[in-house]
Design a protein around this motif. Sequence first.
Motif, mmCIF file in Angstrom:
data_model
loop_
_atom_site.group_PDB
_atom_site.id
_atom_site.type_symbol
_atom_site.label_atom_id
_atom_site.label_comp_id
_atom_site.label_asym_id
_atom_site.label_seq_id
_atom_site.Cartn_x
_atom_site.Cartn_y
_atom_site.Cartn_z
ATOM 1 N N GLU A 182 0.837 -1.204 0.000
ATOM 2 C CA GLU A 182 0.000 0.000 0.000
ATOM 3 C C GLU A 182 0.874 1.256 0.000
ATOM 4 O O GLU A 182 0.587 2.217 -0.712
ATOM 5 C CB GLU A 182 -0.904 -0.012 1.229
ATOM 6 N N TYR A 244 -10.896 12.265 0.504
ATOM 7 C CA TYR A 244 -11.705 11.107 0.905
ATOM 8 C C TYR A 244 -10.787 10.046 1.514
ATOM 9 O O TYR A 244 -10.104 9.302 0.788
ATOM 10 C CB TYR A 244 -12.447 10.567 -0.324
ATOM 11 N N PRO A 245 -10.722 9.951 2.863
ATOM 12 C CA PRO A 245 -9.744 9.060 3.519
ATOM 13 C C PRO A 245 -9.741 7.604 3.026
ATOM 14 O O PRO A 245 -8.673 7.037 2.832
ATOM 15 C CB PRO A 245 -10.111 9.161 5.000
ATOM 16 N N PRO A 246 -10.924 6.948 2.816
ATOM 17 C CA PRO A 246 -10.867 5.551 2.371
ATOM 18 C C PRO A 246 -10.103 5.364 1.063
ATOM 19 O O PRO A 246 -9.578 4.290 0.797
ATOM 20 C CB PRO A 246 -12.344 5.172 2.196
ATOM 21 N N ARG A 249 -6.571 4.095 1.178
ATOM 22 C CA ARG A 249 -6.339 2.760 1.720
ATOM 23 C C ARG A 249 -6.395 1.689 0.645
ATOM 24 O O ARG A 249 -7.200 1.767 -0.285
ATOM 25 C CB ARG A 249 -7.417 2.419 2.763
ATOM 26 N N ARG A 251 -7.261 -1.314 -1.314
ATOM 27 C CA ARG A 251 -7.763 -1.692 -2.628
ATOM 28 C C ARG A 251 -8.093 -0.500 -3.506
ATOM 29 O O ARG A 251 -7.925 -0.549 -4.711
ATOM 30 C CB ARG A 251 -9.005 -2.569 -2.456
ATOM 31 N N LYS A 252 -8.537 0.598 -2.878
ATOM 32 C CA LYS A 252 -8.910 1.755 -3.693
ATOM 33 C C LYS A 252 -7.680 2.354 -4.375
ATOM 34 O O LYS A 252 -7.726 2.734 -5.533
ATOM 35 C CB LYS A 252 -9.630 2.797 -2.835
ATOM 36 N N HIS B 274 -12.508 3.834 8.149
ATOM 37 C CA HIS B 274 -12.208 4.284 6.780
ATOM 38 C C HIS B 274 -11.476 3.194 5.999
ATOM 39 O O HIS B 274 -10.496 3.447 5.294
ATOM 40 C CB HIS B 274 -11.355 5.563 6.797
ATOM 41 N N GLN B 275 -11.925 1.965 6.148
ATOM 42 C CA GLN B 275 -11.393 0.807 5.416
ATOM 43 C C GLN B 275 -9.925 0.512 5.723
ATOM 44 O O GLN B 275 -9.239 -0.138 4.936
ATOM 45 C CB GLN B 275 -11.608 0.985 3.908
#
Lengths: 288, 425
Positions: A182, A244-246, A249, A251-252, B274-275
């Motif tokens: 990541e 946008y925090p997710p 992370r 997979r995104k 948040h994943q």
Amino acid sequence: MENLKPMDLGVNMLCFTASYAIALVLEFLSLWAHLRWRRLALLAATSAGLVAHTWFLGQRVALTPRAPLATHQDWYLLAAWLLALIYLAAKLYYPKSSMGLFLLPAVLGLIAGAQAASNTQLATFQGPRLWGRVHGMFLMLGTVAVLLGFLAGLMYLIQSYRLKHKRATGTALRLPSLEWLERVNSRALAAATLLVGGGFFTGVMSRLVQSNQEPFIPWTDPVVMSLSAMLIWLVVAEVFRLIYPPARRGRKVAYQTVAAFAFLVFVLAVILLQDSLHLTRAVTEIMP
Amino acid sequence: MNLQMIGCSHRDATLGIRQQLAFNAQRAREALAAWQSQFPHIELALISTCNRVELYAAATSEDDAPTADELRGALLDFRQIPRQDIEGQLVALTGWDVVRHLYRVAASLDSMVVGEPQILSQVKQAYQRAQEIGCAGPLLHELFQSALRTAKRVAGETSLHKHRVSLPSVAIADLAACVFETFDDKHVLVIGAGETADETLRYLRDAGQAQIHVVNRSDKRGQELAHKWSGTYHPWEQLWDQLVLADLAISTTSADERIVSANDFGQLVAPGRHQRPLFILDLAVPRDFEPRVGDSLGVYLYSLDDLDRACEQNRKARTAQVPSAERIVDQETGRFLAEINRRATAPVISGLREGFERPKAAELNRLFRRLPDLDATAKREIEQFADRLVNKMLHPPLESLRDAAKNGTPHGLLDAIKRLFHLED
């Protein structure tokens, strides 16, 4: 027009291509057999490939002062060299990982691209040659960053899938941790945005500072359009990540780099098939 | 060289007998010292672990060596165990079987969990102890060094030791390490304060300095566990907040009902994360987490069954490596045997050569004195003739000796040659 013939040199592309191919075969072999000498042979094959590759590029520089970014072929070969160097470093840092299964095909793919690419001297723009060189260097590094991000993203998705489906153990395929992938993925995306942006900006600048004709940016040129699209995607992805925090992370980020790679493939395909911007007209106009 | 081994292992002896026979480091030293006075001409070493107690003895000649009964007696008498109590549970090996056995023990092929790494250091310690006391001489030095070399070959040339088989080690070193690069800065949440949690934390501490947070229904036990691992205790009500912060969650409660449902996780935990990746080890029976929690993005949920399957895969992978490891043991045993036999036959071979060389030199001298007109070329020719003749005469007995030595020390043949050619010891 200067037409360079690398095959005339003492070390040809076959030397390092074969070395990288042997390293790839060894990586595959390690999935089935525990070979004591594998790591040593793998490092030896990759190092030999890198030495031959460096020698080849060095010969190119000796042959023409504009190399190693003088032709499309050089450009691909330099990107492949950088990726091979990254692979060697990764192999030393993570001796047991199977990263070679991902990085080496990319290296060989870039060399294959070099074979297919034009070997004709690229036109430096009519402005100061520095802009052209910086433009080429930025885009080459941007390409490597996108490729690296894509490969890290691919490994992330595979590793995540294996963990989700309880298949991470019991196989010889060893991938780095999700955390590491990541990080590499995310940094590669940020670096790619900066480098491709820098490449785009220097390309525009080199057009604007042309002295012997009216400054003109060919916005409708397929190469410019595809590169612009890629840059827009990278910038949007970065902004999205910031707000946008997710999106920062796992997979995104991986999906973002996969999409960036799709753009890259498109840009490279356009350059291979329809590059009117860097070749014909420019050469006739510019060569001193 | 006379080699013997008396002892018991998990294969032949019950746990009770093994416990009765076991020696700690101090007792092992005392025993070795006592046996040394009892058998002053032999070398001794004692391996004592949870799964085996084995006494190794080596003597230069058969005459010095104690009988198997004497060794058995020494071992049992020291531990004051009546012989009838241990009937049929002690194993006695002699000669090359001892070499092969020790190699298998050191390479962890004879262990209860094949491939477990501790046995190698235990064998090393046993030899060092014998050395410190002065019980180990050149014979055991050779034997133990070659055993350690064999074990290293097995470790290097096979992946026998590379597959972990205990649940906590697989959970932390194989699976959690696929998610996290390092555990140093990770927020580890332990739900429950049972023995499993404690054991898992031991592995986790070996892997890095994670921040440990304990949530438990009983404050006292939770605080004890947190204190033991320098962690922080949180009351049960903070479970959801802690799950939001956690990178790794280890759940080991003995609750009869599920603690975390997918619904609760989706509503109370997922929005705050948040994943961010969360690795959950649900080591509780029945499970503490609903399996559907594992479907959430960024969540990797492993239950005891999943870990069991991973361990089983690793056990199979280890088993697949056993034939390769046994081949290495066979090779090394053969090498050791050849080396010992070569040493046993070497004095006879050199004596035999000397026995031929001496008369050859004397006869040549006599001949050259009687024929003083011989020139240098003729003398060289005669000398070469004599060398060839001696070599050809020596060839058949030496060849027979070498052939016989391939299957062990050929004591009969060595004696016959000594007597035939009047060789002195």
